[in-house]
Design a protein around this motif. Structure first.
Motif, short mmCIF file in Angstrom:
data_model
loop_
_atom_site.label_atom_id
_atom_site.label_comp_id
_atom_site.label_asym_id
_atom_site.label_seq_id
_atom_site.Cartn_x
_atom_site.Cartn_y
_atom_site.Cartn_z
N CYS A 123 0.84 -1.19 0.00
CA CYS A 123 0.00 0.00 0.00
C CYS A 123 0.88 1.24 0.00
CB CYS A 123 -0.92 0.01 1.22
SG CYS A 123 -2.06 -1.40 1.22
N ILE A 124 0.28 2.37 -0.35
CA ILE A 124 1.02 3.62 -0.45
C ILE A 124 1.56 4.07 0.90
CG2 ILE A 124 -0.89 5.25 -0.18
CD1 ILE A 124 0.35 6.69 -2.67
N ASP A 125 0.95 3.63 1.99
CA ASP A 125 1.42 4.02 3.31
C ASP A 125 2.56 3.12 3.82
OD1 ASP A 125 0.07 1.71 3.87
OD2 ASP A 125 -1.29 2.58 5.34
N GLN A 126 3.20 2.41 2.91
CA GLN A 126 4.37 1.55 3.16
C GLN A 126 4.06 0.34 4.04
OE1 GLN A 126 7.69 3.92 4.37
NE2 GLN A 126 7.60 5.20 2.55
N THR A 127 2.81 -0.09 4.05
CA THR A 127 2.44 -1.33 4.71
C THR A 127 2.16 -2.36 3.63
OG1 THR A 127 0.09 -0.77 4.75
CG2 THR A 127 1.41 -0.12 6.67
N TYR A 128 2.05 -3.60 4.03
CA TYR A 128 1.65 -4.61 3.06
C TYR A 128 0.88 -5.70 3.76
CZ TYR A 128 5.25 -8.00 4.47
OH TYR A 128 6.01 -8.90 5.17
N THR A 129 0.14 -6.43 2.98
CA THR A 129 -0.60 -7.59 3.45
C THR A 129 -0.46 -8.65 2.37
OG1 THR A 129 -2.72 -8.36 4.32
CG2 THR A 129 -2.81 -6.86 2.44
N THR A 130 -0.89 -9.84 2.64
CA THR A 130 -0.82 -10.90 1.63
C THR A 130 -2.21 -11.41 1.33
OG1 THR A 130 -0.47 -12.60 3.31
CG2 THR A 130 1.49 -11.66 2.27
N ILE A 131 -2.40 -11.86 0.09
CA ILE A 131 -3.64 -12.52 -0.29
C ILE A 131 -3.29 -13.81 -1.01
CG2 ILE A 131 -5.01 -10.40 -0.48
CD1 ILE A 131 -4.74 -10.67 -3.54
N ARG A 132 -4.19 -14.74 -0.97
CA ARG A 132 -4.04 -16.02 -1.66
C ARG A 132 -5.21 -16.14 -2.62
NH1 ARG A 132 -1.40 -20.86 -0.30
NH2 ARG A 132 -0.84 -19.95 1.69
N VAL A 133 -4.88 -16.32 -3.90
CA VAL A 133 -5.92 -16.44 -4.92
C VAL A 133 -5.57 -17.58 -5.86
CG1 VAL A 133 -6.66 -14.03 -4.89
CG2 VAL A 133 -4.80 -14.71 -6.38
N PRO A 134 -6.58 -18.19 -6.48
CA PRO A 134 -6.31 -19.24 -7.46
C PRO A 134 -5.56 -18.68 -8.67
CG PRO A 134 -8.62 -19.28 -6.79
CD PRO A 134 -8.01 -18.04 -6.23
N VAL A 135 -4.72 -19.50 -9.28
CA VAL A 135 -3.96 -19.11 -10.45
C VAL A 135 -4.88 -18.60 -11.56
CG1 VAL A 135 -2.51 -20.02 -12.33
CG2 VAL A 135 -2.01 -20.63 -9.99
N SER A 136 -6.05 -19.20 -11.68
CA SER A 136 -6.97 -18.85 -12.76
C SER A 136 -7.78 -17.59 -12.49
CB SER A 136 -7.92 -20.02 -13.01
OG SER A 136 -8.68 -20.28 -11.84
N SER A 137 -7.50 -16.87 -11.41
CA SER A 137 -8.26 -15.67 -11.06
C SER A 137 -8.08 -14.58 -12.11
CB SER A 137 -7.80 -15.10 -9.72
OG SER A 137 -8.07 -16.00 -8.69
N SER A 138 -9.18 -13.89 -12.38
CA SER A 138 -9.12 -12.74 -13.29
C SER A 138 -8.63 -11.53 -12.51
CB SER A 138 -10.51 -12.45 -13.86
OG SER A 138 -11.37 -11.98 -12.83
N VAL A 139 -8.27 -10.47 -13.22
CA VAL A 139 -7.83 -9.24 -12.57
C VAL A 139 -8.93 -8.72 -11.65
CG1 VAL A 139 -7.22 -6.82 -12.98
CG2 VAL A 139 -6.22 -8.62 -14.40
#
Length: 165
Positions: A123-139
């Motif tokens: 994120c722009i505030d210099q933090t981050y998080t993680t997400i898990r999504v299927p390979v076939s996920s669309s944008v």
């Protein structure tokens, strides 16, 4: 912008110059339309746009056919040069696909659509998080997952950065 052919009649040279100028104006208009928000923060880009507008304005005195593009260029320059009246709530995020070090030790297998990947979301505030999504996920699905994780989907931008070394 000011390229001139070295051969041909005066009319051919004028047509060549007009077509080149129109192409460059269209390119600058598209560039400013796509990156308007970012251009506000870049003094060199703003100076270029203003100088370019002055050049095109001067050229319309000699080449009347350019007048049709001048209002659109003027609108873009004014739009980009205006300071935002109120701060806009916008999340600019960078998604980075990352591999864990033990992935190399695993036996190579074909990727299936049901496999999942992890993304680091910066994120722009210099933090981050993680997400898990299927390979076939669309944008759209990736953005939706980010919006769910961040609690807001307003103004999300997906950016992919890569480096050649």
């Amino acid at each position: 912008y000011h390229a001139q052919p070295s051969q041909g009649t005066e009319q051919e040279k004028m047509d060549y110059a007009l077509n080149n100028k129109r192409r460059v104006i269209r390119l600058v208009l598209q560039w400013a339309a796509l990156y308007g928000d970012l251009l506000q923060e870049d003094e060199a880009a703003m100076a270029f746009l203003e100088e370019f507008y002055v050049c095109v304005s001067d050229d319309t005195r000699m080449i009347a056919a350019l007048k049709e593009q001048l209002p659109e260029l003027e609108k873009i320059v004014k739009q980009v040069s205006e300071e935002p009246k109120a701060p806009q709530k916008k999340h600019k995020v960078l998604l980075q696909l990352f591999n864990t070090s033990d992935d190399r030790a695993q036996k190579r297998q074909p990727i299936r659509g049901s496999d999942e990947v992890l993304f680091k979301v910066y994120c722009i505030d210099q933090t981050y998080t993680t997400i898990r999504v299927p390979v076939s996920s669309s944008v759209k699905e990736v953005i939706s997952a980010v919006a769910d994780k961040l609690g807001s989907g307003e103004g999300l931008i997906i950016v992919k950065m890569s480096s050649g070394g």
